[in-house]
Scaffold this motif. Structure first.
Motif, PDB file in Angstrom:
ATOM      1  N   TYR A   9       0.865  -1.025   0.117  1.00 20.59           N
ATOM      2  CA  TYR A   9       0.178  -0.098  -0.036  1.00 20.59           C
ATOM      3  C   TYR A   9       1.124   1.430   0.017  1.00 20.59           C
ATOM      4  O   TYR A   9       0.508   2.405   0.645  1.00 20.59           O
ATOM      5  CB  TYR A   9      -0.817   0.093   1.255  1.00 20.59           C
ATOM      6  N   ARG A  10       2.050   1.172  -0.742  1.00 25.68           N
ATOM      7  CA  ARG A  10       2.989   2.320  -0.821  1.00 25.68           C
ATOM      8  C   ARG A  10       2.379   3.359  -1.891  1.00 25.68           C
ATOM      9  O   ARG A  10       3.001   4.538  -1.946  1.00 25.68           O
ATOM     10  CB  ARG A  10       4.350   2.252  -0.979  1.00 25.68           C
ATOM     11  N   GLY A  11       1.761   3.047  -2.721  1.00 24.47           N
ATOM     12  CA  GLY A  11       1.393   3.850  -4.265  1.00 24.47           C
ATOM     13  C   GLY A  11       0.674   4.961  -3.675  1.00 24.47           C
ATOM     14  O   GLY A  11       0.065   5.119  -2.474  1.00 24.47           O
ATOM     15  N   ASN A  12       0.828   5.864  -4.428  1.00 20.20           N
ATOM     16  CA  ASN A  12       0.147   7.067  -4.433  1.00 20.20           C
ATOM     17  C   ASN A  12      -1.514   7.017  -4.428  1.00 20.20           C
ATOM     18  O   ASN A  12      -1.955   7.896  -3.964  1.00 20.20           O
ATOM     19  CB  ASN A  12       0.398   8.094  -5.224  1.00 20.20           C
ATOM     20  N   LYS A  13      -2.135   5.846  -4.871  1.00 18.00           N
ATOM     21  CA  LYS A  13      -3.539   5.974  -4.962  1.00 18.00           C
ATOM     22  C   LYS A  13      -3.942   4.657  -4.144  1.00 18.00           C
ATOM     23  O   LYS A  13      -5.175   4.394  -4.287  1.00 18.00           O
ATOM     24  CB  LYS A  13      -4.028   5.708  -6.325  1.00 18.00           C
ATOM     25  N   SER A  14      -3.084   4.333  -3.227  1.00 17.19           N
ATOM     26  CA  SER A  14      -3.541   3.341  -2.224  1.00 17.19           C
ATOM     27  C   SER A  14      -2.920   3.585  -0.695  1.00 17.19           C
ATOM     28  O   SER A  14      -2.100   4.359  -0.667  1.00 17.19           O
ATOM     29  CB  SER A  14      -2.878   1.718  -2.580  1.00 17.19           C
ATOM     30  N   ARG A  15      -3.750   3.135   0.462  1.00 11.80           N
ATOM     31  CA  ARG A  15      -3.085   3.290   1.555  1.00 11.80           C
ATOM     32  C   ARG A  15      -3.853   2.165   2.444  1.00 11.80           C
ATOM     33  O   ARG A  15      -4.933   1.589   2.000  1.00 11.80           O
ATOM     34  CB  ARG A  15      -3.935   4.648   2.251  1.00 11.80           C
ATOM     35  N   TYR A  16      -3.228   1.728   3.545  1.00 10.13           N
ATOM     36  CA  TYR A  16      -3.809   0.955   4.464  1.00 10.13           C
ATOM     37  C   TYR A  16      -3.517   1.468   5.986  1.00 10.13           C
ATOM     38  O   TYR A  16      -2.594   2.235   6.077  1.00 10.13           O
ATOM     39  CB  TYR A  16      -2.994  -0.436   4.521  1.00 10.13           C
ATOM     40  N   TRP A  17      -4.625   1.532   6.526  1.00 10.74           N
ATOM     41  CA  TRP A  17      -4.632   1.894   8.033  1.00 10.74           C
ATOM     42  C   TRP A  17      -4.796   0.859   8.979  1.00 10.74           C
ATOM     43  O   TRP A  17      -5.561  -0.204   8.727  1.00 10.74           O
ATOM     44  CB  TRP A  17      -5.813   2.895   8.147  1.00 10.74           C
ATOM     45  N   VAL A  18      -4.198   0.914  10.061  1.00 10.61           N
ATOM     46  CA  VAL A  18      -4.391  -0.067  11.227  1.00 10.61           C
ATOM     47  C   VAL A  18      -5.030   0.693  12.450  1.00 10.61           C
ATOM     48  O   VAL A  18      -5.016   2.019  12.537  1.00 10.61           O
ATOM     49  CB  VAL A  18      -3.395  -0.426  11.786  1.00 10.61           C
ATOM     50  N   ALA A  19      -5.965  -0.075  13.174  1.00  9.74           N
ATOM     51  CA  ALA A  19      -6.391   0.507  14.381  1.00  9.74           C
ATOM     52  C   ALA A  19      -5.568  -0.059  15.496  1.00  9.74           C
ATOM     53  O   ALA A  19      -5.196  -1.290  15.547  1.00  9.74           O
ATOM     54  CB  ALA A  19      -7.957  -0.106  14.383  1.00  9.74           C
ATOM     55  N   GLU A  20      -5.025   0.870  16.364  1.00 15.26           N
ATOM     56  CA  GLU A  20      -4.214   0.254  17.581  1.00 15.26           C
ATOM     57  C   GLU A  20      -4.869   0.717  18.732  1.00 15.26           C
ATOM     58  O   GLU A  20      -5.237   1.939  19.049  1.00 15.26           O
ATOM     59  CB  GLU A  20      -2.848   1.269  17.297  1.00 15.26           C
ATOM     60  N   HIS A  21      -4.745  -0.105  19.471  1.00 13.71           N
ATOM     61  CA  HIS A  21      -5.282   0.066  21.067  1.00 13.71           C
ATOM     62  C   HIS A  21      -4.309  -0.472  21.920  1.00 13.71           C
ATOM     63  O   HIS A  21      -3.950  -1.459  21.988  1.00 13.71           O
ATOM     64  CB  HIS A  21      -6.588  -0.874  20.975  1.00 13.71           C
ATOM     65  N   HIS A  22      -3.856   0.328  23.003  1.00  8.47           N
ATOM     66  CA  HIS A  22      -3.149   0.117  23.941  1.00  8.47           C
ATOM     67  C   HIS A  22      -1.813  -0.445  23.189  1.00  8.47           C
ATOM     68  O   HIS A  22      -1.219  -1.396  23.888  1.00  8.47           O
ATOM     69  CB  HIS A  22      -3.528  -0.417  25.080  1.00  8.47           C
ATOM     70  N   GLY A  23      -1.348   0.035  22.222  1.00  5.90           N
ATOM     71  CA  GLY A  23      -0.100  -0.410  21.576  1.00  5.90           C
ATOM     72  C   GLY A  23      -0.169  -1.764  20.777  1.00  5.90           C
ATOM     73  O   GLY A  23       0.641  -2.438  20.147  1.00  5.90           O
ATOM     74  N   ARG A  24      -1.391  -2.145  20.538  1.00  7.94           N
ATOM     75  CA  ARG A  24      -1.859  -3.635  19.986  1.00  7.94           C
ATOM     76  C   ARG A  24      -2.568  -3.252  18.666  1.00  7.94           C
ATOM     77  O   ARG A  24      -3.680  -2.456  18.798  1.00  7.94           O
ATOM     78  CB  ARG A  24      -2.499  -4.388  21.012  1.00  7.94           C
ATOM     79  N   ILE A  25      -2.228  -3.949  17.714  1.00  8.19           N
ATOM     80  CA  ILE A  25      -3.137  -3.802  16.282  1.00  8.19           C
ATOM     81  C   ILE A  25      -4.341  -4.658  16.709  1.00  8.19           C
ATOM     82  O   ILE A  25      -4.418  -5.818  16.538  1.00  8.19           O
ATOM     83  CB  ILE A  25      -2.358  -4.209  15.226  1.00  8.19           C
ATOM     84  N   VAL A  26      -5.387  -4.043  16.389  1.00  8.24           N
ATOM     85  CA  VAL A  26      -6.903  -4.963  16.569  1.00  8.24           C
ATOM     86  C   VAL A  26      -7.718  -4.601  15.366  1.00  8.24           C
ATOM     87  O   VAL A  26      -8.768  -5.132  15.304  1.00  8.24           O
ATOM     88  CB  VAL A  26      -7.673  -4.200  17.910  1.00  8.24           C
TER      89      VAL A  26
END
Length: 159
Positions: free
Chosen positions: A46-63
């Motif tokens: 997801y490094r491209g200029n028309k793509s992205r990826y997001w993570v949700a982090e809670h207390h340092g943990r990806i959920v």
């Protein structure tokens, strides 16, 4: 909980989240993200200029997490990809934050957003419909996820 763009050190954690969710719904099989050879390297994908990826982090943990990527041969259509949240994150509003973040980005680059899912993911299907994704009768293009049995499209200009 915070939403942020994926970083290289998040790759293993989000792969584990996705695999956990897929197993929960019988999605640990061919024709789904389960077999995606790049599942462990989403920060690079997801490094491209028309793509992205997001993570949700809670207390340092990806959920949880979700991404936007281009559709092959459909210039103005993106795909909502790999949107999953662990059970502990469901019902907390984190999926709404992920979706709003993804759609806000998608509107800057695309006119429509496509997604594929499984019919047995009933809560997810209701969630997508709340965001005005319209069910299609067949897939849009060939994403390689031939085991998905529900397809949606959203007009991003009429959100």
């Amino acid at each position: 909980m915070i939403i942020r763009e994926i970083q290289e050190q998040d790759n293993k954690a989000i792969e584990d989240v996705i695999r956990t969710c897929l197993k929960e719904y019988g999605g640990d099989r061919a024709g789904l993200a389960w077999e995606d050879p790049l599942l462990g390297s989403l920060s690079e994908v997801y490094r491209g200029n028309k793509s992205r990826y997001w993570v949700a982090e809670h207390h340092g943990r990806i959920v949880g997490g979700c991404g936007i990527g281009p559709m092959d041969k459909l210039e103005d259509v993106c795909e909502l990809q790999k949107m999953y949240c662990l059970q502990e994150a469901r019902g907390t509003g984190i999926a709404h934050k992920l979706m709003n973040t993804a759609l806000e980005f998608a509107q800057t680059c695309y006119e429509q957003c496509y997604l594929e899912t499984l019919s047995n993911m009933e809560a997810a299907n209701r969630f997508y419909q709340k965001y005005n994704f319209v069910k299609l009768s067949k897939p849009l293009g060939d994403t390689g996820h031939f085991s998905c049995d529900i397809w949606y499209l959203k007009d991003l200009q009429r959100s």
